[in-house]
Design an enzyme around this catalytic site. Structure first.
Site: not given
Length: 704
Positions: A345, A355, A392-393, A421, A505
């Site tokens: 993604h 990520d 995706e998140e 990922d 994140h």
């Protein structure tokens, strides 16, 4: 005379074939992983370009990133295009958090902002980072005393209950680190809480406190860092469960989505370690257990309730936004209707260097190497599809919508799905897969040099001091393999270097963090691309699909035995399960023998392709056996999850247990302890047994 002429003709034909035939596929596979084709500088450039701005799903910045991926794939001579969907996304409209402490301490209104650092090269775009929030969080304002609940697991609430602590009507404070954040909020609601705060503890993400430094001086999360993310417990657009979110499609209402049980019914907010520690200092009551405590320099953690009281106010805005999957296709020369799918993604909560864009950069590296192979004459036997997913998140939305949109074609044509990922977050190779791919992953790892030790292969590093490398399974819902495995039953794998990383994140997951701590020379990125691409090439090019169902049978056998031991005193009959697993083991041996027979029978006749139909039919059995582990009705109360072997745990979306339907039934029966509830456990055992038997029938390729 005729015999002599025929033999002479065959000899000449064979010599001609040897002299003028293209190189063997194995030549191209070796070339793919060679230093002559890999390019760490190009990967670094891709990552730098993709992460120059925050690019949350549904934003202009993420659309620009999609255009970059599309342009790169198109430049590799691929048939590349964008597939768009209209999906429900949420963004923060307003949020506030106030702590009222016992007098004489004054109330504190938290700033709720991640701080830039001195010399931060991204300071000029820091204002484009979304305010810290949980996607799909419930809007509302709640006020209540605080209870500290450790990691917010079911067992943590059991501990509080044993301590006599009542959570009802409180706002819980949980720390990240053990389970999915959506389950932290769900578990809080189930316990009677009215709101949830989730913070990043120094013990887990800050280097243990004390003298530990944090980013940019070290890899650890700064005190103001916040892990944002979704709290949605489903897969795909919440308003279109089971069908694609095309423009003008049928949608559930917001009220129907809330009744589905997949979105939280209490407000929540992620907060920093510094803010979490401030709130912890306001909590009294009993001292928490030793394993609930923080780092050495942290205050003593107590569980409450109160006397600290928080007011949590959150308002989100819901938007039907356009998301964009980028698809690139290299059509197979002999079996164009058989698909090898690679996916990663693109959307990120902030800059996304680990990520997900370490994986995006690796995907583009794979694409460029495949183009270099094509220029040297290589053509894949089967079609290779490269997918760059969006949203995706938020809940695996882009990949799920695409799978739901193309369900029937994928169910009949997809050979395997290969996911990356977070390609690189540090050292150490890790892989997860459906078990028939185990041996293929091992073989590929033996062909690629360890990026951190040139004297050994990745396989040797992966092996460590064990007899066999550890391969995880794909039951959790942590990435885009979920729709492929758990919804339609496609064999899949997921690979990466490194595990969890401290700035996950947060706004500090940027190119500088990767350059300084994740992969300074980008050699790990090169290695991921090599293994990923090599597995894809073998699946695309080998005449016989490199699947081995022995691993599957052995794993199911062990899991069944563990399950039997767990509830040996409950009168559950596991013999149907053991019988079906034994049949699968026989079927795995039989199809391997058939493969061997066809290979050994190849002689002069193979020049005329007499075995083509047999090979195709055998490969179809290998491909379709995974589908047989699915059930059209899905799991009880979780019908989207069709796979009866692998699905997320009910109380931790990231985790899983084998036979999830049986596991769910056991949990319910343990709580109710009625004859009817244990009868349901037996029913689930029969369901799984039937699915495994169906897989055996597919492998055998014969009607009953």
């Amino acid at each position: 005379m005729f015999k002599t002429t025929a033999v002479t003709f065959l000899a000449i034909a064979t010599s001609f074939s040897v002299l003028f035939s293209p190189p063997q596929k194995s030549y191209y596979h070796s070339l793919f992983v060679s230093n002559s084709l890999s390019d760490n500088a190009s990967i670094s450039h891709h990552l730098h370009t993709l992460t120059r701005r925050p690019h949350v799903a549904g934003t202009e910045a993420n659309s620009e990133a999609a255009a970059y991926v599309l342009s790169t794939l198109s430049s590799c001579n691929m048939d590349a295009h964008i597939v768009s969907y209209e999906v429900l996304l949420t963004y923060p409209a307003s949020r506030s958090l106030t702590l009222t402490r016992p007098p004489p301490d004054p109330p504190i209104t938290f700033v709720l902002k991640q701080e830039i650092y001195e010399g931060d090269p991204y300071a000029d775009v820091a204002n484009q980072v979304q305010p810290t929030f949980h996607a799909y969080a419930k809007s509302g304002s709640v006020t209540g005393p605080v209870v500290y609940v450790n990691y917010g697991r079911v067992e943590d609430y059991d501990t509080l209950k044993d301590m006599g602590v009542n959570v009802t009507g409180t706002v819980v404070l949980a720390r990240y680190g053990q389970i999915y954040r959506g389950d932290i909020v769900m578990n809080a609601f189930d316990a009677g809480a009215i709101g949830a705060l989730i913070y990043t503890d120094k013990k887990d993400y800050g280097g243990g406190g004390g003298d530990a430094k944090w980013f940019p001086d070290d890899k650890w999360m700064p005190p103001s860092g916040v892990q944002v993310g979704t709290v949605y417990n489903g897969s795909g657009d919440p308003t279109t469960p089971g069908w694609a979110s095309s423009e003008g499609c049928e949608r559930l209402s917001v009220e129907e989505v809330e009744r589905s049980g997949d979105v939280p019914l209490i407000p929540s907010l992620p907060i920093s370690g510094a803010d979490g520690e401030t709130i912890l200092r306001s909590i009294g009551g009993q001292v928490a257990k030793d394993d609930w405590q923080g780092s050495k320099d942290a205050p003593t953690y107590k569980v409450g309730p109160g006397p600290g009281v928080v007011n949590l106010d959150y308002n989100g805005k819901q938007v039907i936004a356009t998301i964009q999957n980028v698809i690139g296709i290299i059509e197979g020369s002999e079996e164009p209707d058989r698909f090898i799918i690679l996916g990663n993604h693109r959307d990120a909560w902030t800059f996304g260097a680990v990520d997900p864009n370490s994986g995006t950069a690796a995907l583009l590296e794979v694409a460029q190497r495949l183009w270099k192979l094509q220029k040297k004459g290589w053509k894949p036997r089967r079609t290779i599809i490269l997918c760059n997913w969006d949203a995706e998140e938020y809940g695996l939305i882009g990949s799920t919508e695409w799978v739901e949109d193309n369900r029937e074609l994928l169910a009949s044509r997809a050979v395997a799905y290969l996911n990356v990922d977070c390609a690189v977050s540090g050292a150490g190779f890790h892989a997860s897969a459906t078990p028939q791919l185990d041996e293929l992953l091992k073989q590929a790892a033996k062909e690629v040099q360890d990026p951190d030790n040139s004297s050994q292969t990745i396989y040797q590093q992966w092996l460590g001091f064990h007899d066999s490398p550890e391969i995880g399974r794909l039951g959790g819902a942590g990435s885009d393999y979920a729709a492929f495995v758990q919804h339609i039953g496609v064999p899949a794998a997921d690979i990466r270097f490194g595990g969890g990383y401290p700035v996950y994140h947060s706004m500090y997951d940027d190119y500088i963090w990767m350059q300084n701590f994740g992969d300074p020379m980008f050699h790990r990125h090169v290695a991921v691309a090599s293994v990923w691409g090599l597995v894809a090439l073998r699946l695309a090019d080998e005449v016989f699909l490199p699947f081995d169902y022995h691993s599957y049978a052995f794993e199911l056998q062990k899991s069944a035995k563990d399950l039997e031991n767990e509830i040996s005193d409950k009168g559950i009959n596991f013999s149907p399960l053991f019988k079906s697993v034994a049949e699968l083991l026989k079927a795995a041996s039989k199809i391997n023998d058939q493969k061997k027979e066809i290979k050994e029978a190849k002689g002069w006749t193979s020049m005329w392709g007499n075995n083509h139909v047999k090979v195709r039919e055998l490969n179809d059995r290998l491909m379709m056996a995974e589908r047989a582990f699915t059930d059209r009705d899905g799991l009880l109360r979780r019908p989207w999850y069709k796979h009866l072997i692998y699905a997320p745990s009910r109380h931790n979306d990231y985790g899983s247990t084998p036979f999830p339907g049986i596991d769910d039934a056991i949990e319910k029966a343990t709580n109710l302890n009625t004859a009817e509830s244990w009868h349901l456990v037996q029913h689930e055992v029969w369901r799984v047994s039937r699915a495994i038997r169906h897989a055996s029938l597919v492998l055998n390729g014969e009607l009953t």
